[in-house]
Design a protein around this motif. Structure first.
Motif, short mmCIF file in Angstrom:
data_model
loop_
_atom_site.label_atom_id
_atom_site.label_comp_id
_atom_site.label_asym_id
_atom_site.label_seq_id
_atom_site.Cartn_x
_atom_site.Cartn_y
_atom_site.Cartn_z
N MET A 1 -4.15 5.18 15.26
CA MET A 1 -2.76 5.60 15.31
C MET A 1 -1.84 4.44 14.94
SD MET A 1 -0.56 7.21 18.49
CE MET A 1 -0.70 5.72 19.51
N GLU A 2 -2.14 3.24 15.42
CA GLU A 2 -1.32 2.08 15.09
C GLU A 2 -1.34 1.80 13.59
OE1 GLU A 2 -1.08 -2.72 15.89
OE2 GLU A 2 -2.28 -1.48 17.24
N ARG A 3 -2.53 1.89 12.96
CA ARG A 3 -2.61 1.66 11.52
C ARG A 3 -1.77 2.69 10.76
NH1 ARG A 3 -8.04 0.31 12.75
NH2 ARG A 3 -8.77 2.44 12.31
N ASP A 4 -1.85 3.95 11.18
CA ASP A 4 -1.05 4.98 10.52
C ASP A 4 0.44 4.77 10.77
OD1 ASP A 4 -3.39 6.04 9.64
OD2 ASP A 4 -3.17 7.99 10.61
N MET A 5 0.80 4.38 11.99
CA MET A 5 2.21 4.09 12.27
C MET A 5 2.74 2.96 11.38
SD MET A 5 2.69 4.20 16.40
CE MET A 5 3.06 5.70 17.29
N ALA A 6 1.93 1.93 11.20
CA ALA A 6 2.36 0.83 10.35
C ALA A 6 2.62 1.31 8.92
CB ALA A 6 1.32 -0.29 10.36
N GLU A 7 1.77 2.23 8.44
CA GLU A 7 1.98 2.81 7.12
C GLU A 7 3.26 3.65 7.10
OE1 GLU A 7 1.28 4.28 3.13
OE2 GLU A 7 0.77 2.46 4.25
N LEU A 8 3.45 4.49 8.12
CA LEU A 8 4.64 5.34 8.17
C LEU A 8 5.92 4.52 8.25
CD1 LEU A 8 3.57 8.28 10.53
CD2 LEU A 8 3.26 8.03 8.07
N ALA A 9 5.85 3.37 8.90
CA ALA A 9 7.04 2.52 9.02
C ALA A 9 7.52 2.03 7.65
CB ALA A 9 6.74 1.32 9.93
N THR A 10 6.63 1.96 6.67
CA THR A 10 7.04 1.46 5.35
C THR A 10 7.93 2.45 4.63
OG1 THR A 10 5.09 2.33 4.17
CG2 THR A 10 4.90 0.12 5.17
N PHE A 11 7.88 3.73 5.02
CA PHE A 11 8.79 4.71 4.42
C PHE A 11 9.55 5.51 5.48
CE2 PHE A 11 4.34 5.98 3.89
CZ PHE A 11 4.24 7.18 4.58
N ASP A 12 9.61 4.94 6.69
CA ASP A 12 10.44 5.44 7.79
C ASP A 12 10.15 6.90 8.14
OD1 ASP A 12 12.26 4.87 9.82
OD2 ASP A 12 13.92 5.79 8.72
#
Length: 469
Positions: free
Chosen positions: A169-180
């Motif tokens: 989940m953290e890895r996916d969150m980090a990805e999602l943060a790049t496009f908010d």
């Protein structure tokens, strides 16, 4: 004098400043005039509200399991959107699981859109799914207009939508943060559930012990910390444990970008009144004690909980195991899409909470969550999505009169206040027995839909083992 497509006049129009005597002018599906009652706006069609009616913005329900394609015998876009319209809901956002295929890549999203496009009686948007192995699909789904991404931290109940562990989940969150983009999370800790008593039989208290508050609290703590570390936006789905509210409030004060929702069943029902064998009431996380319910209401009033959405999670009647009443084996989910406004209003008015506050929790705040900037309010430039509501009228819930495909309800026989008498979508009356004219929504735009209902089911797939709601 300007002539409008539609004019609505009444003593009680729920504007952003509260109930006001107003006239609303609609053109091209949008609200283009709001004037004092008596100004005499002229329209091709005119709705004059009765003295006992209030004009509300159409509700926005961002947590609906439509289940089509693949499990259309559970629900479907035609039946779900009819139920939504009958309950004053003019926009739904469909969850990425329980349909087959789940919405975990662009190809699956396109399948779902093709099935939905000729059946939508209200506007429909879509969540994407975050599952192990689809990290590379998240940006593509985002670019195709999903409103965010859902993950589970324990088995989802269907094998085709597996859970993430906290590190994934953290890895996916980090990805999602790049496009908010926002990560929305079913937050129950799998380890805590594994160590809890195994649910079995017809006793509700046994089932409740199998889904302890601690499991929810641990998982929400993980969501908070992973959101803190990544800077991502996170949203906690269907909060049922009031213990978690101080954590959420503290995280917000610390600057963590986290929001939360709860559902009508957690606000109107409580464990002590659920009869043994009443699997209509099974959902995950579960309906908890009356004292817990009171604290959830406090969490709404102090702003810790942002919004109220249905988590409409239907199944076939057979999967609810009504005859055996076995909570361990029955499908978990409460169907309330058509009833949400009446349920919440009935409980809110008993507590002295006004209708304007209910509308904020069920219309404007869910719209804000998913960035639908033209939904959820009666204001200039907003979509003319409206509900004519009689707050003092009453009715008794009869499951056979619901538009839900499977006539099962935890609220059967319950007396409720508030009747939706008319629903308007984009300035046009919704006729649930006629042709649908809903739109498919993309993040930031609208895809207009034309055509007749009746798109074929994409698959006839046997149901998966029951577990989550």
């Amino acid at each position: 004098m300007t002539s409008y497509d539609l004019v609505v006049r009444g003593k009680r129009i729920m504007t952003t400043a509260g109930e006001q005597p107003r006239e609303i002018g609609v053109a091209g599906g949008r609200i283009v005039a709001i004037e004092p009652l008596g100004n005499g706006l002229d329209g091709a069609r005119v709705i004059d509200l009765a003295d006992d009616e209030v004009l509300l913005p159409g509700l926005v329900d961002t947590h609906v399991h439509v289940n089509e394609p693949g499990r259309t015998e559970w629900e479907g876009f035609a039946s779900a959107t009819r139920a939504a319209a009958a309950g004053g809901v003019t926009t739904i956002v469909d969850m990425p699981l329980n349909s087959i295929p789940p919405t975990v890549d662009v190809a699956a999203l396109e399948v779902k859109r093709k099935v939905a496009e000729h059946q939508a009686f209200v506007d429909v948007g879509f969540w994407g799914g975050a599952v192990p192995g689809n990290l590379g699909d998240l940006r593509g789904l985002h670019d195709e207009g999903v409103f965010g991404f859902k993950c589970f931290l324990l088995h989802s109940g269907v094998d085709e939508f597996p859970p993430l562990d906290a590190d994934e989940m953290e890895r996916d969150m980090a990805e999602l943060a790049t496009f908010d983009a926002v990560m929305i999370v079913h937050a129950e800790d799998s380890r805590a559930i594994e160590k809890a008593p195994t649910p079995h039989g017809a006793r509700y208290d046994t089932f409740l012990r199998s889904r302890p508050r601690g499991a929810e609290n641990l998982a929400i703590a993980e969501v908070i910390e992973r959101a803190r570390w990544t800077g991502a936006r996170a949203h906690v789905l269907h909060v049922s444990s009031s213990d978690a509210l101080p954590m959420i409030a503290t995280a917000r004060r610390d600057g963590v970008r986290i929001t939360a929702e709860t559902c009508p069943h957690y606000l109107t029902l409580f464990a002590e009144e659920i009869p043994d064998g009443a699997t209509t009431h099974k959902c995950c996380p579960p309906i908890r004690e009356a004292s817990n319910r009171e604290l959830l209401w406090e969490g709404l009033l102090d702003g810790t909980i942002d919004c109220i959405v249905s988590d409409h999670s239907p199944s076939t009647v057979e999967l609810k195991l009504l005859e055996s009443g076995d909570f361990g084996q029955a499908w978990g989910g409460v169907s309330s899409l058509q009833l949400g406004l009446s349920l919440v209003w009935s409980e809110a008015r008993r507590r002295g909470i006004g209708l304007a506050q209910v509308v904020q929790w069920m219309a404007s705040k869910p719209a804000d969550l998913v960035g639908l900037r033209s939904k959820g309010r009666i204001a200039l430039g907003y979509d003319a999505d409206l509900a004519v509501f009689a707050p003092d009228a009453a009715y008794v819930v009869d499951p056979d009169r619901l538009h839900h495909k499977n006539k099962v309800s935890a609220y059967a026989g319950r007396s409720l206040s508030g009747v939706v008498r008319r629903t308007v979508l984009g300035g046009r009356d919704v006729d649930v027995s006629g042709e649908p004219h809903g739109c498919l929504l993309r993040r930031g735009s609208v895809e207009r839909v034309t055509g007749a209902p009746g798109a074929p089911d994409a698959a006839d797939v046997p149901p998966a083992p029951p577990e989550q709601g």
